[in-house]
Scaffold this motif. Structure first.
Motif, PDB file in Angstrom:
ATOM      1  N   MET A  36       0.859  -1.174   0.000  1.00  0.00           N
ATOM      2  CA  MET A  36       0.000   0.000   0.000  1.00  0.00           C
ATOM      3  C   MET A  36       0.903   1.235   0.000  1.00  0.00           C
ATOM      4  O   MET A  36       1.789   1.357   0.844  1.00  0.00           O
ATOM      5  CB  MET A  36      -0.907   0.001   1.235  1.00  0.00           C
ATOM      6  N   PRO A  37       0.725   2.165  -0.938  1.00  0.00           N
ATOM      7  CA  PRO A  37       1.628   3.326  -1.046  1.00  0.00           C
ATOM      8  C   PRO A  37       1.367   4.364   0.040  1.00  0.00           C
ATOM      9  O   PRO A  37       0.312   4.992   0.069  1.00  0.00           O
ATOM     10  CB  PRO A  37       1.317   3.879  -2.439  1.00  0.00           C
ATOM     11  N   MET A  38       2.335   4.539   0.920  1.00  0.00           N
ATOM     12  CA  MET A  38       2.223   5.482   2.023  1.00  0.00           C
ATOM     13  C   MET A  38       3.321   6.538   1.909  1.00  0.00           C
ATOM     14  O   MET A  38       4.277   6.414   1.145  1.00  0.00           O
ATOM     15  CB  MET A  38       2.332   4.745   3.361  1.00  0.00           C
ATOM     16  N   ARG A  39       3.179   7.581   2.731  1.00  0.00           N
ATOM     17  CA  ARG A  39       4.162   8.667   2.740  1.00  0.00           C
ATOM     18  C   ARG A  39       4.353   9.142   4.180  1.00  0.00           C
ATOM     19  O   ARG A  39       3.403   9.190   4.969  1.00  0.00           O
ATOM     20  CB  ARG A  39       3.677   9.811   1.850  1.00  0.00           C
ATOM     21  N   CYS A  40       5.593   9.478   4.526  1.00  0.00           N
ATOM     22  CA  CYS A  40       5.882   9.936   5.877  1.00  0.00           C
ATOM     23  C   CYS A  40       5.324  11.337   6.087  1.00  0.00           C
ATOM     24  O   CYS A  40       5.674  12.269   5.358  1.00  0.00           O
ATOM     25  CB  CYS A  40       7.394   9.924   6.124  1.00  0.00           C
ATOM     26  N   ALA A  41       4.455  11.482   7.083  1.00  0.00           N
ATOM     27  CA  ALA A  41       3.838  12.771   7.389  1.00  0.00           C
ATOM     28  C   ALA A  41       4.478  13.431   8.604  1.00  0.00           C
ATOM     29  O   ALA A  41       4.270  14.619   8.845  1.00  0.00           O
ATOM     30  CB  ALA A  41       2.339  12.589   7.629  1.00  0.00           C
ATOM     31  N   ALA A  42       5.267  12.676   9.376  1.00  0.00           N
ATOM     32  CA  ALA A  42       5.978  13.219  10.522  1.00  0.00           C
ATOM     33  C   ALA A  42       7.282  13.863  10.041  1.00  0.00           C
ATOM     34  O   ALA A  42       7.739  13.586   8.931  1.00  0.00           O
ATOM     35  CB  ALA A  42       6.279  12.117  11.524  1.00  0.00           C
TER      36      ALA A  42
END
Length: 312
Positions: free
Chosen positions: A56-62
């Protein structure tokens, strides 16, 4: 959320398409998304696993998030994902997400709250090229600060402010001197860009697994500064030894930008005699004579310098 349960269809398709014949292939476990109960569907037919899952394509938001060997704060850190970098999610167990980093394939566990689905976050356009950058509420250095992002973090920037000194990003503004477009090469008065980035990090604390301006280890330093100049590099020093640059002959003098590989570290030359490296002796990034670094290994280490390599 349990990605294993959500990916049964993909698993069935994988089993129908692939079959494991003969011995399993050998893979580097650091960059192979395979564990006892689950593996990336891309490994079907190459490595056996009871279940396979699509990512699942995720992205770092922190601002940043440590990547660990197991899901828990007490487990060893192996790398770090920075704001705006992508992550391929395979499973979520409790508060921890398991998968691998997009930029180097490194596998591990991240706090799930540090991630957002890619479709919910804008595609990054710029990255932080200063040691750190502040995100201001308004395009004014006297305004309040929303957050701080370390060198290497990525963010989506919009139009420039009326004063021309800030770019809008999300809910705030970043100064133009702290960023560069992704893929662009920042120029430091004609000097070696890679070393110039490293020089900005002198004094940054040593952090095992770190790869940001807030703290980093030896290989993390090299991976970051190469990335800022548009060159991809693997995560660990032994991987970098195999892929970065070409060997320098023993009779050739070192020069600015050359890489020195040690049994347990790697650094970059600031000039023909001094090296920049993140190390556990000083517990920070320092510039010091290469001869002193070699001397610290002592007589029991027969080959303190494994390789001298040059890019380009």
């Amino acid at each position: 959320m349990n990605v294993i349960g959500d990916m049964k269809a993909g698993e069935i398709a994988a089993r129908a398409k692939f079959s494991l014949r003969g011995p399993e292939e050998e893979f580097d476990p650091r960059t192979t998304a395979h564990r006892g109960d689950l593996a990336d569907i891309a490994l079907a037919g190459k490595l056996f696993a009871p279940h396979y899952a699509e990512t699942m394509p995720m992205r770092c938001a922190a601002p940043k998030a440590m990547l660990r060997k197991q899901g828990g704060k007490n487990y060893e850190a192996v790398s770090e994902l920075l704001h705006g970098e992508d992550f391929h999610l395979l499973d979520v167990v409790g508060d921890w997400a398991w998968g691998y980093c997009d930029h180097d394939g490194y596998v591990g566990y991240l706090p799930v709250h540090a991630l957002q689905h890619q479709r919910k976050t804008p595609q990054p356009t710029h990255l932080i090229s200063a040691r750190a950058a502040l995100i201001f509420i308004a395009p004014d250095i006297k305004s309040g600060v929303i957050k701080r992002l370390p060198m290497g973090a990525r963010l989506a920037c919009g139009e420039a402010s009326e004063c021309g000194q800030f770019l809008q990003t999300g809910k705030g503004y970043v100064h133009i001197r702290h960023i560069q477009e992704i893929g662009a090469k920042r120029v430091f008065d004609g000097a070696n860009n890679t070393v110039s980035f490293a020089e900005q990090l002198v004094g940054a604390p040593y952090l095992w697994g770190g790869r940001s301006g807030d703290g980093l280890d030896g290989a993390g330093l090299i991976q970051m500064i190469l990335g800022l100049t548009g060159e991809k590099a693997p995560r660990d020093a032994d991987q970098q030894l195999k892929t970065i640059g070409s060997e320098i002959s023993d009779d050739e003098d070192l020069r600015r930008g050359d890489f020195i590989f040690f049994p347990d570290n790697v650094g970059i030359m600031a000039d023909d005699e001094h090296i920049i490296h993140a190390n556990t002796h000083w517990m920070q990034v320092v510039i010091e004579p290469l001869a002193k670094v070699i001397a610290r290994y002592g007589e029991d280490v027969k080959q303190p310098v494994l390789a001298r390599k040059r890019s380009g």
